[in-house]
Design a protein around this motif. Sequence first.
Motif, mmCIF file in Angstrom:
data_model
loop_
_atom_site.group_PDB
_atom_site.id
_atom_site.type_symbol
_atom_site.label_atom_id
_atom_site.label_comp_id
_atom_site.label_asym_id
_atom_site.label_seq_id
_atom_site.Cartn_x
_atom_site.Cartn_y
_atom_site.Cartn_z
ATOM 1 N N GLY A 51 0.784 -1.235 0.000
ATOM 2 C CA GLY A 51 0.000 0.000 0.000
ATOM 3 C C GLY A 51 0.811 1.277 0.000
ATOM 4 N N LYS A 52 1.842 1.325 0.833
ATOM 5 C CA LYS A 52 2.627 2.561 0.970
ATOM 6 C C LYS A 52 3.264 2.950 -0.373
ATOM 7 C CE LYS A 52 5.829 4.663 4.251
ATOM 8 N NZ LYS A 52 6.779 5.430 3.460
ATOM 9 N N ASP A 53 3.880 1.969 -1.039
ATOM 10 C CA ASP A 53 4.525 2.252 -2.332
ATOM 11 C C ASP A 53 3.511 2.777 -3.345
ATOM 12 O OD1 ASP A 53 6.762 1.196 -1.142
ATOM 13 O OD2 ASP A 53 6.689 -0.727 -2.185
ATOM 14 N N THR A 54 2.358 2.122 -3.397
ATOM 15 C CA THR A 54 1.306 2.523 -4.335
ATOM 16 C C THR A 54 0.814 3.929 -4.033
ATOM 17 O OG1 THR A 54 0.573 0.253 -4.674
ATOM 18 C CG2 THR A 54 -1.031 1.973 -5.150
ATOM 19 N N LEU A 55 0.504 4.184 -2.761
ATOM 20 C CA LEU A 55 -0.075 5.478 -2.382
ATOM 21 C C LEU A 55 0.910 6.627 -2.597
ATOM 22 C CD1 LEU A 55 -1.955 4.241 0.791
ATOM 23 C CD2 LEU A 55 -3.028 5.117 -1.289
ATOM 24 N N GLU A 56 2.182 6.390 -2.324
ATOM 25 C CA GLU A 56 3.176 7.451 -2.538
ATOM 26 C C GLU A 56 3.329 7.750 -4.026
ATOM 27 O OE1 GLU A 56 5.793 7.238 1.544
ATOM 28 O OE2 GLU A 56 6.680 6.334 -0.253
ATOM 29 N N PHE A 57 3.162 6.724 -4.856
ATOM 30 C CA PHE A 57 3.174 6.959 -6.305
ATOM 31 C C PHE A 57 1.945 7.785 -6.708
ATOM 32 C CE2 PHE A 57 1.383 5.650 -10.417
ATOM 33 C CZ PHE A 57 2.363 6.158 -11.261
ATOM 34 N N LEU A 58 0.775 7.415 -6.173
ATOM 35 C CA LEU A 58 -0.473 8.116 -6.545
ATOM 36 C C LEU A 58 -0.460 9.576 -6.115
ATOM 37 C CD1 LEU A 58 -3.230 5.480 -5.623
ATOM 38 C CD2 LEU A 58 -2.224 5.920 -7.859
ATOM 39 N N PHE A 59 -0.011 9.806 -4.867
ATOM 40 C CA PHE A 59 -0.093 11.159 -4.318
ATOM 41 C C PHE A 59 1.197 11.952 -4.489
ATOM 42 C CE2 PHE A 59 -3.405 8.813 -1.873
ATOM 43 C CZ PHE A 59 -4.497 9.501 -2.394
ATOM 44 N N LYS A 60 2.203 11.304 -5.130
ATOM 45 C CA LYS A 60 3.452 11.987 -5.512
ATOM 46 C C LYS A 60 4.166 12.646 -4.332
ATOM 47 C CE LYS A 60 2.810 11.307 -10.020
ATOM 48 N NZ LYS A 60 2.643 9.872 -10.068
ATOM 49 N N ARG A 61 4.088 12.002 -3.162
ATOM 50 C CA ARG A 61 4.832 12.518 -1.998
ATOM 51 C C ARG A 61 4.987 11.403 -0.965
ATOM 52 N NH1 ARG A 61 1.376 13.741 2.345
ATOM 53 N NH2 ARG A 61 -0.847 13.697 1.845
ATOM 54 N N LYS A 62 5.891 11.635 -0.022
ATOM 55 C CA LYS A 62 6.068 10.694 1.088
ATOM 56 C C LYS A 62 4.858 10.789 2.005
ATOM 57 C CE LYS A 62 10.168 8.823 0.519
ATOM 58 N NZ LYS A 62 10.129 7.402 0.154
ATOM 59 N N LEU A 63 4.421 9.664 2.517
ATOM 60 C CA LEU A 63 3.272 9.654 3.434
ATOM 61 C C LEU A 63 3.703 9.087 4.779
ATOM 62 C CD1 LEU A 63 0.559 8.111 1.033
ATOM 63 C CD2 LEU A 63 0.881 10.516 1.562
ATOM 64 N N ASP A 64 3.164 9.663 5.851
ATOM 65 C CA ASP A 64 3.501 9.069 7.148
ATOM 66 C C ASP A 64 2.562 7.885 7.415
ATOM 67 O OD1 ASP A 64 1.085 9.938 8.409
ATOM 68 O OD2 ASP A 64 1.987 11.887 8.858
ATOM 69 N N GLU A 65 2.845 7.174 8.493
ATOM 70 C CA GLU A 65 2.131 5.929 8.784
ATOM 71 C C GLU A 65 0.615 6.116 8.903
ATOM 72 O OE1 GLU A 65 3.115 2.831 12.108
ATOM 73 O OE2 GLU A 65 4.989 3.557 11.232
ATOM 74 N N SER A 66 0.217 7.193 9.579
ATOM 75 C CA SER A 66 -1.223 7.400 9.795
ATOM 76 C C SER A 66 -1.935 7.732 8.485
ATOM 77 C CB SER A 66 -1.471 8.489 10.840
ATOM 78 O OG SER A 66 -1.007 9.723 10.365
ATOM 79 N N GLU A 67 -1.246 8.454 7.593
ATOM 80 C CA GLU A 67 -1.841 8.763 6.289
ATOM 81 C C GLU A 67 -2.004 7.487 5.461
ATOM 82 O OE1 GLU A 67 -0.520 13.088 4.734
ATOM 83 O OE2 GLU A 67 1.151 11.740 5.148
#
Length: 223
Positions: A51-67
């Motif tokens: 999920g983290k890899d996918t979401l960071e690609f979608l939102f074009k930024r680093k995401l913290d754990e809660s996001e």
Amino acid sequence: MMKNGGVIFDFNGTLFWDSAYQETSWDKYLETHNVNLTMAQKKEYIHGRNGKDTLEFLFKRKLDESEVEQYTEEKERIYRSECLQHEMKLAPGATKLLNYLKAHEIPMAIATASGKTNVDFFIEKLNLLDYFAEEHIIYNDGKIKGKPHPDIFEKAINKLGVKNSQSIIFEDSFSGIQAAMNSNVGNVIIVNSTNENYSEFNFPVIEHFDEFDRNLLVGCMKQ
């Protein structure tokens, strides 16, 4: 004494043919966030990835754990409601094979990029504990590197206490097949649940678990 090999199943698209529900739920999810992806991008950045890899690609930024948790759960709620609109059952021939593995005391595990909420849902709806010990259902806890890294398969193999070289992995996604190759198992079996072209890989391809050559299990049998 260490058992020889074990059998490790990817879950989504392999043991549970849910690709259509995944597609629909991703499309609905991407629409709510105004993100457009091509089929090729979906294949590369979504299917079989964590999920983290996918979401960071979608939102074009680093995401913290809660996001990551929040965005993932938002998408998975859509996915689970999609599943519930259909009859939920294991892949063609899967139950028969699982019963065979169980009867022959062959160690088996699931290694899935799904998170805990989905795994709990699958356990309940598909009676997975009839076949798998709960500690042998390895899922994305946010700490395991996503496929194509072999980490999730390595963890499953270690939990089973078996040898990589004698083990078998069933996979359907391209990143998952690469992860299986990277874990140096004896056999990789490709499950073609979506009429995909796997010609770049030199592994057996099955469209029904009855097609799996059970002679390959000899390395997993108790000696």
